[in-house]
Design a protein around this motif. Sequence first.
Motif, PDB file in Angstrom:
ATOM      1  N   THR A  39      35.595  37.993   8.344  1.00 11.49           N
ATOM      2  CA  THR A  39      34.769  39.073   8.184  1.00 11.49           C
ATOM      3  C   THR A  39      34.494  39.255   6.721  1.00 11.49           C
ATOM      4  N   TRP A  40      33.550  40.251   6.105  1.00 13.46           N
ATOM      5  CA  TRP A  40      33.396  40.279   4.847  1.00 13.46           C
ATOM      6  C   TRP A  40      34.722  40.696   3.913  1.00 13.46           C
ATOM      7  N   GLU A  41      35.661  41.387   4.613  1.00 16.52           N
ATOM      8  CA  GLU A  41      36.683  41.831   3.927  1.00 16.52           C
ATOM      9  C   GLU A  41      37.561  40.434   3.750  1.00 16.52           C
ATOM     10  N   PHE A  42      37.505  39.804   4.773  1.00 11.40           N
ATOM     11  CA  PHE A  42      38.182  38.305   4.523  1.00 11.40           C
ATOM     12  C   PHE A  42      37.608  37.453   3.481  1.00 11.40           C
ATOM     13  N   LYS A  44      35.791  38.550   0.570  1.00 13.16           N
ATOM     14  CA  LYS A  44      36.247  39.186  -0.411  1.00 13.16           C
ATOM     15  C   LYS A  44      37.643  38.756  -0.999  1.00 13.16           C
ATOM     16  N   LEU A  45      38.520  39.004   0.097  1.00  8.55           N
ATOM     17  CA  LEU A  45      40.050  38.332  -0.450  1.00  8.55           C
ATOM     18  C   LEU A  45      40.113  36.731  -0.620  1.00  8.55           C
TER      19      LEU A  45
END
Length: 99
Positions: A39-42, A44-45
Amino acid sequence: MWAALRGGAKDERRGVFQAFDSTILIAAIVTHAASGFLTWEFGKLLLVALPGTPCGAWLGLRTDHRLTDIQFNKVVYYLLAFSDVTLLASSSWSVLAPR
């Protein structure tokens, strides 16, 4: 552990460690992608964590050139022991922690 117990020069063992680590990281990314976890969150991390990889590799190479085979063995065993202790502690805490 297998590479350390198998013996051989530290350069050979380091090669085994690096190949194993690369394979595991690629397998993890492929598994995440297949499971729909990319995902986008992944992303970013991943961008936050990514600079640590070349920095760790650089530091490892600098340290490796200064160690004898025996010192290298000790470092590997201590890191494995530390990893085991932290894994057991975090697993125990998650089981024993009140909910």
